[in-house]
Design a protein around this motif. Structure first.
Motif, PDB file in Angstrom:
ATOM      1  N   ARG A  79     -45.589  23.999  56.166  1.00 18.73           N
ATOM      2  CA  ARG A  79     -44.902  24.391  54.920  1.00 18.73           C
ATOM      3  C   ARG A  79     -45.822  25.160  53.992  1.00 18.73           C
ATOM      4  O   ARG A  79     -45.399  26.104  53.315  1.00 18.73           O
ATOM      5  N   THR A  80     -47.127  24.799  53.985  1.00 16.49           N
ATOM      6  CA  THR A  80     -48.073  25.484  53.095  1.00 16.49           C
ATOM      7  C   THR A  80     -48.359  26.898  53.588  1.00 16.49           C
ATOM      8  O   THR A  80     -48.398  27.851  52.802  1.00 16.49           O
ATOM      9  N   VAL A  81     -48.548  27.039  54.892  1.00 19.03           N
ATOM     10  CA  VAL A  81     -48.820  28.356  55.471  1.00 19.03           C
ATOM     11  C   VAL A  81     -47.644  29.293  55.242  1.00 19.03           C
ATOM     12  O   VAL A  81     -47.821  30.476  54.917  1.00 19.03           O
ATOM     13  N   LYS A  82     -46.433  28.785  55.399  1.00 19.69           N
ATOM     14  CA  LYS A  82     -45.260  29.634  55.184  1.00 19.69           C
ATOM     15  C   LYS A  82     -45.205  30.147  53.737  1.00 19.69           C
ATOM     16  O   LYS A  82     -44.824  31.293  53.477  1.00 19.69           O
ATOM     17  N   GLU A  83     -45.606  29.307  52.800  1.00 27.12           N
ATOM     18  CA  GLU A  83     -45.583  29.704  51.390  1.00 27.12           C
ATOM     19  C   GLU A  83     -46.660  30.736  51.061  1.00 27.12           C
ATOM     20  O   GLU A  83     -46.449  31.640  50.266  1.00 27.12           O
ATOM     21  N   ILE A  84     -47.826  30.618  51.725  1.00 27.85           N
ATOM     22  CA  ILE A  84     -48.990  31.418  51.324  1.00 27.85           C
ATOM     23  C   ILE A  84     -49.202  32.646  52.207  1.00 27.85           C
ATOM     24  O   ILE A  84     -49.596  33.704  51.707  1.00 27.85           O
ATOM     25  N   VAL A  85     -48.945  32.518  53.494  1.00 26.94           N
ATOM     26  CA  VAL A  85     -49.242  33.610  54.428  1.00 26.94           C
ATOM     27  C   VAL A  85     -47.974  34.440  54.647  1.00 26.94           C
ATOM     28  O   VAL A  85     -47.024  33.964  55.278  1.00 26.94           O
ATOM     29  N   PRO A  86     -47.929  35.679  54.171  1.00 32.70           N
ATOM     30  CA  PRO A  86     -46.701  36.480  54.250  1.00 32.70           C
ATOM     31  C   PRO A  86     -46.293  36.852  55.676  1.00 32.70           C
ATOM     32  O   PRO A  86     -45.119  37.094  55.941  1.00 32.70           O
ATOM     33  N   GLU A  87     -47.256  36.917  56.589  1.00 36.94           N
ATOM     34  CA  GLU A  87     -46.924  37.286  57.969  1.00 36.94           C
ATOM     35  C   GLU A  87     -46.121  36.200  58.694  1.00 36.94           C
ATOM     36  O   GLU A  87     -45.468  36.478  59.704  1.00 36.94           O
ATOM     37  N   VAL A  88     -46.179  34.952  58.198  1.00 40.89           N
ATOM     38  CA  VAL A  88     -45.440  33.860  58.823  1.00 40.89           C
ATOM     39  C   VAL A  88     -44.031  33.810  58.251  1.00 40.89           C
ATOM     40  O   VAL A  88     -43.828  33.485  57.086  1.00 40.89           O
ATOM     41  N   VAL A  89     -43.065  34.167  59.101  1.00 38.37           N
ATOM     42  CA  VAL A  89     -41.670  34.241  58.665  1.00 38.37           C
ATOM     43  C   VAL A  89     -41.063  32.855  58.520  1.00 38.37           C
ATOM     44  O   VAL A  89     -40.320  32.577  57.573  1.00 38.37           O
ATOM     45  N   ASP A  90     -41.370  31.961  59.451  1.00 32.68           N
ATOM     46  CA  ASP A  90     -40.797  30.616  59.418  1.00 32.68           C
ATOM     47  C   ASP A  90     -41.674  29.701  60.262  1.00 32.68           C
ATOM     48  O   ASP A  90     -42.548  30.161  61.004  1.00 32.68           O
ATOM     49  N   TYR A  91     -41.448  28.406  60.135  1.00 30.78           N
ATOM     50  CA  TYR A  91     -42.189  27.439  60.941  1.00 30.78           C
ATOM     51  C   TYR A  91     -41.256  26.319  61.359  1.00 30.78           C
ATOM     52  O   TYR A  91     -40.192  26.095  60.770  1.00 30.78           O
ATOM     53  N   CYS A  92     -41.647  25.593  62.396  1.00 30.04           N
ATOM     54  CA  CYS A  92     -40.882  24.437  62.855  1.00 30.04           C
ATOM     55  C   CYS A  92     -41.849  23.388  63.377  1.00 30.04           C
ATOM     56  O   CYS A  92     -42.728  23.694  64.187  1.00 30.04           O
ATOM     57  N   ASN A  93     -41.693  22.163  62.893  1.00 28.16           N
ATOM     58  CA  ASN A  93     -42.520  21.056  63.363  1.00 28.16           C
ATOM     59  C   ASN A  93     -41.776  20.268  64.438  1.00 28.16           C
ATOM     60  O   ASN A  93     -40.583  19.970  64.303  1.00 28.16           O
ATOM     61  N   VAL A  94     -42.482  19.945  65.499  1.00 25.88           N
ATOM     62  CA  VAL A  94     -41.925  19.181  66.610  1.00 25.88           C
ATOM     63  C   VAL A  94     -42.827  17.976  66.851  1.00 25.88           C
ATOM     64  O   VAL A  94     -44.053  18.113  66.863  1.00 25.88           O
ATOM     65  N   HIS A  95     -42.217  16.815  67.021  1.00 26.81           N
ATOM     66  CA  HIS A  95     -43.010  15.611  67.290  1.00 26.81           C
ATOM     67  C   HIS A  95     -43.837  15.818  68.551  1.00 26.81           C
ATOM     68  O   HIS A  95     -43.365  16.403  69.532  1.00 26.81           O
ATOM     69  N   SER A  96     -45.073  15.346  68.571  1.00 17.58           N
ATOM     70  CA  SER A  96     -46.015  15.666  69.648  1.00 17.58           C
ATOM     71  C   SER A  96     -45.794  14.878  70.926  1.00 17.58           C
ATOM     72  O   SER A  96     -46.536  15.036  71.891  1.00 17.58           O
ATOM     73  N   GLY A  97     -44.771  14.055  70.953  1.00 18.93           N
ATOM     74  CA  GLY A  97     -44.448  13.324  72.179  1.00 18.93           C
ATOM     75  C   GLY A  97     -42.970  12.996  72.212  1.00 18.93           C
ATOM     76  O   GLY A  97     -42.257  13.140  71.215  1.00 18.93           O
ATOM     77  N   TYR A  98     -42.499  12.581  73.369  1.00 16.54           N
ATOM     78  CA  TYR A  98     -41.113  12.144  73.488  1.00 16.54           C
ATOM     79  C   TYR A  98     -40.997  10.672  73.103  1.00 16.54           C
ATOM     80  O   TYR A  98     -41.904   9.879  73.359  1.00 16.54           O
ATOM     81  N   ASP A  99     -39.870  10.314  72.499  1.00 11.41           N
ATOM     82  CA  ASP A  99     -39.540   8.906  72.298  1.00 11.41           C
ATOM     83  C   ASP A  99     -38.764   8.414  73.512  1.00 11.41           C
ATOM     84  O   ASP A  99     -38.087   9.190  74.192  1.00 11.41           O
ATOM     85  N   SER A 100     -38.860   7.107  73.759  1.00  7.38           N
ATOM     86  CA  SER A 100     -38.072   6.477  74.818  1.00  7.38           C
ATOM     87  C   SER A 100     -37.248   5.370  74.182  1.00  7.38           C
ATOM     88  O   SER A 100     -37.778   4.554  73.417  1.00  7.38           O
ATOM     89  N   GLN A 101     -35.952   5.346  74.491  1.00  8.18           N
ATOM     90  CA  GLN A 101     -35.092   4.362  73.850  1.00  8.18           C
ATOM     91  C   GLN A 101     -33.793   4.214  74.630  1.00  8.18           C
ATOM     92  O   GLN A 101     -33.380   5.122  75.373  1.00  8.18           O
ATOM     93  N   ILE A 102     -33.168   3.051  74.478  1.00 10.75           N
ATOM     94  CA  ILE A 102     -31.851   2.832  75.077  1.00 10.75           C
ATOM     95  C   ILE A 102     -30.794   3.465  74.181  1.00 10.75           C
ATOM     96  O   ILE A 102     -30.736   3.199  72.972  1.00 10.75           O
ATOM     97  N   LEU A 103     -29.970   4.317  74.753  1.00  7.33           N
ATOM     98  CA  LEU A 103     -28.855   4.930  74.045  1.00  7.33           C
ATOM     99  C   LEU A 103     -27.572   4.285  74.544  1.00  7.33           C
ATOM    100  O   LEU A 103     -27.347   4.180  75.759  1.00  7.33           O
TER     101      LEU A 103
END
Length: 798
Positions: A79-103
């Motif tokens: 979020r900070t880079v998107k605000e400050i660095v004009p070359e960055v159009v957008d960003y997306c954060n993804v959790h660094s691992g998969y969750d495992s769960q009963i659905l």
């Protein structure tokens, strides 16, 4: 005419069946290797090629002063880079691992192991086809869940999933969309939960993957510098000022530099050790396999030429007769080219059959699901086989069609000194290559054997590790319940827990400070008894103990490397250090043991009881049971029964034994050992085919010489020595060239290991001896047959 040519081909193939078999099998082997490698490479290269945003999506990684590369980024970075660095159009954060769960949905339930968490704009970065729902709002709410078409089919059957409520463990989520999962990708979740934009200002925790959209043509070095400047402004400068050092000094010790990696390059060219969630491809292995397959085809082609000329030389009189009867050179050339092309077609057909048979084995070896369904690859390799066949046929045809009619009808045709030199060079090259793989295989075997038998500083025998699955239940409570139930079990010696067992690639590191020394140290929270359970050795001080209340609050244990880095190795006990804003007292130092693989140096590590930091109180991921000798089956059955009925009903029972689990850290090198063994056999086999081809051609052309020597009274032994010695000489020269080349490359390979053997000498003795013996056997048998030559046949015109 074609019909006549085909009859001649089959008659001559039957007559010289061994040469024909060698020709076809050699080219078949080369084509098999090339097809498999191309299938493998195409699959690895195809990761995220389907993504319409692939040319502008980049993932940020971070490189540290000690050379480590973290795949992740910090929460405030995006979020900070998107605000400050004009070359960055957008960003997306993804959790660094998969969750495992009963659905669960009504009476249906699935244990899903690939559940992702991402920002609401995930589908703008990974545009999987949205079958149901709106891509822009599909992850807009905290209770939103998007599922793949496969998961929808399993949970809902033919019903529409959108709007339905899924039970996620004990929580409830509403299905807001269904997408068709495009593969392959570095990130392939079967379900995605909403991950809200973090308000955290923790610039030191690299726990997520951050993707940026950066327009084409942007200078990435400039953007990386601007991201670095953001870190300096928001984090590094303040930390450096607090320690009274410059920013550059701080970064070299405790900071990192951002690296922008293109999405489509992550699979094969990512700079991190582990890669994204779906793992990292082995680009070096691909290049080696591709180079080798091309080399095998080249060597097979040389063999093909030699044997084809040797076979055609036996048809010299046929050529002479046809020329006498008025057949043109062109017609002769077409005949021989078609014969070779037909062998090439047969080789291609056989290669496809062999590939189909080998693919299941190869898929198991590399953990892939490759299939022979690529028309493009089959067409490419087919055209290559046709081209090779035409070239070989043309060379053979030109050689044969230039025979002098009178000479061949008399049984005479000369040998070209230049051709002999070229063939000898190629034979020597084959010996160099086969010898290299022979030596390489022996060196790899020695290193892998060393890794398998080296004292690791801990023992994982009889230690059962069971993984927690339910992330919504207090693991500390589950763990206490387990200890109460099994602490007096007659089949179990002890129970403990740790965040990280040896061989696990999870990683938490913290800056630890002692006076003016700051060291980034791997952090492992654990329970009482874990270090004793795995038989680590105390160097100074003591283990954690229930007898000391302070051990649950502010006690710390280092390994020897950490104590050295902090400058307290001589007198560490009772020293005070600081980590994560809290002061700790050193109560012990354990001898270094291998937590990671032997290709990595032992890192500085500190151990702490689970309650040392609030945020790790429930960080237990596994429970370790020390099983009494001979009680494995009984103990495992009891633990599994309790786990699946009382502790985590409905969840799978996931377990492994620690010694077997750690051995997987060098599985990749075991595969290299297997690969070297297979390649050594293939290359030596191809080299022997080449040797047989050249021996056949050379001895065929020297039969008159053999007849003359035999007439003049030469013994069988003398004739064999005369025929074999030139090949032994080529082998000797090849060995002289081989040894320094093999030593150089295998020394570089060994240098990849932090813990390695010294270069052994015995492979450099065994390999040449074996090569010489093989040469002597192959050529000797051919030479022995040559001594049985019919004297009248070769001397009747003299």
């Amino acid at each position: 005419m074609v019909r006549t040519w085909l009859k001649l081909f089959f008659r001559n193939s039957k007559k010289n069946w061994l040469n024909t078999v060698i020709n076809i099998s050699g080219l078949t082997l080369g084509l098999v290797g090339l097809i498999i490698v191309l299938l493998y490479y195409t699959n690895e290269k195809s990761y995220d090629q389907w993504n319409t945003q692939k040319d502008i999506v980049y993932k940020v990684a971070h490189k540290w002063g000690d050379g480590q590369v973290y795949e992740g980024a910090t929460n405030p970075e995006g979020r900070t880079v998107k605000e400050i660095v004009p070359e960055v159009v957008d960003y997306c954060n993804v959790h660094s691992g998969y969750d495992s769960q009963i659905l669960r949905y009504k009476d249906r339930s699935i244990y899903e192991t690939k559940i992702g968490r991402a920002n609401a704009n995930f589908f703008e970065f990974f545009p999987h086809e949205i079958i149901k729902g709106d891509a822009k709002t599909i992850l807009a709410t905290k209770t939103a869940i998007a599922i793949s078409t496969d998961l929808e089919q399993q949970l809902f059957g033919e019903k529409d999933a959108v709007g339905k409520t899924i039970k996620y463990g004990k929580k409830e989520y509403i299905v807001t969309g269904v997408y068709k999962l495009s593969t392959p990708s570095v990130y392939m979740p079967n379900a995605i939960l909403h991950k809200p934009i973090s308000k955290s200002n923790n610039w030191g925790g690299y726990g997520i993957h951050t993707f940026y959209k950066i327009p084409k043509g942007t200078d990435l070095a400039t953007v990386e510098k601007k991201i670095y400047d953001v870190y300096v402004d928001k984090y590094y400068k303040e930390e450096a000022d607090g320690q009274g050092i410059t920013v550059d000094q701080y970064v070299s010790m405790q900071g990192s530099y951002p690296i922008l990696e293109k999405l489509v390059d992550l699979r094969l060219h990512g700079q991190g050790d582990e890669g994204m969630i779906e793992g990292k491809g082995n680009y070096l292995l691909l290049i080696i396999m591709l180079s080798l397959s091309i080399l095998i085809i080249l060597i097979s082609s040389i063999n093909f030429i030699n044997l084809s000329i040797a076979s055609a030389s036996q048809r010299a009189k046929e050529v002479g007769v046809k020329k006498t009867l008025g057949l043109s050179k062109f017609s002769l050339q077409i005949q021989f080219i078609l014969e070779i092309v037909l062998q090439g077609v047969i080789s291609m057909f056989l290669a496809l059959i062999v590939v189909e048979l080998l693919l299941p084995i190869f898929n198991t070896f590399i953990n892939k699901n490759l299939s022979l369904q690529s028309v493009e690859i089959i067409l490419q390799v087919g055209l290559l086989a046709l081209f090779i066949s035409i070239v070989i046929g043309l060379i053979t045809a030109l050689y044969i069609s230039n025979f002098k009619t009178i000479s061949v009808l008399k049984g005479n045709f000369s040998r070209s000194g230049h051709m002999i030199f070229v063939r000898n060079v190629m034979l020597g090259l084959q010996f160099v290559i086969s010898g290299f793989f022979f030596i390489g295989g022996l060196v790899v075997y020695a290193q892998v054997h060393y890794m398998s038998t080296k004292d690791l500083g801990f023992s994982g025998e009889e230690i059962l590790v069971v993984e927690f699955n339910d992330s919504q239940t207090s693991r500390s409570k589950q763990y206490k319940l387990l200890k109460n139930v099994f602490q007096n079990n007659p089949n179990i010696e002890g129970i403990s827990s740790t965040f990280l067992v040896p061989g696990d690639d999870n990683d938490i590191s913290l800056d630890v400070t002692h006076k003016d020394v700051v060291v980034d140290i791997k952090f492992i929270p654990l329970d009482f008894g874990h270090l004793e359970m795995i038989n680590t050795k105390i160097s100074k001080g003591r283990y954690f103990s229930k007898d000391f209340a302070s051990d649950t609050i502010n006690s710390i244990i280092f390994n020897e490397t950490a104590a050295k880095r902090l400058g307290i190795a001589d007198d560490p006990i009772h020293k005070e250090v600081e980590a994560n804003g809290k002061k700790f007292t050193v109560v012990g130092v354990v001898k270094d043991y291998h937590i990671e693989g032997l290709d990595k140096e032992i890192r500085p590590v500190f151990f702490m009881y689970y309650s040392g930091f609030d945020w790790v109180r429930s960080a237990m991921s596994t429970v370790q049971f020390k099983i009494k000798e001979g009680k494995k089956e009984a103990a495992l059955a009891e633990i599994e029964r309790f786990w699946t009925t009382e502790l985590e009903p409905g969840y799978p029972f996931s377990f492994y034994y620690l010694d077997k689990y750690y051995s997987k850290t060098h599985d990749i090198y075991k595969k290299q050992q297997t690969l070297f063994f297979i390649l050594t056999l293939v290359v030596i086999f191809i080299a022997l085919l080449g040797l047989f081809a050249l021996a056949s051609l050379t001895i065929q052309q020297r039969l008159k010489e053999v007849a003359v020597r035999k007439t003049l009274g030469a013994s069988v032994k003398q004739i064999i020595v005369q025929l074999v010695k030139s090949f032994i000489k080529i082998t000797g020269i090849a060995v002289v060239v081989l040894i320094p080349i093999a030593y150089y490359f295998m020394q570089n390979w060994l240098n990849n290991f932090a813990y390695r053997i010294e270069m052994p000498l015995w492979p450099y003795i065994i390999a040449p001896i074996v090569l010489v013996l093989l040469v002597f056997v192959v050529v000797g048998i051919k030479a022995l047959n040559a001594t049985k030559v019919d004297l009248i046949k070769y001397l009747k015109f003299e």
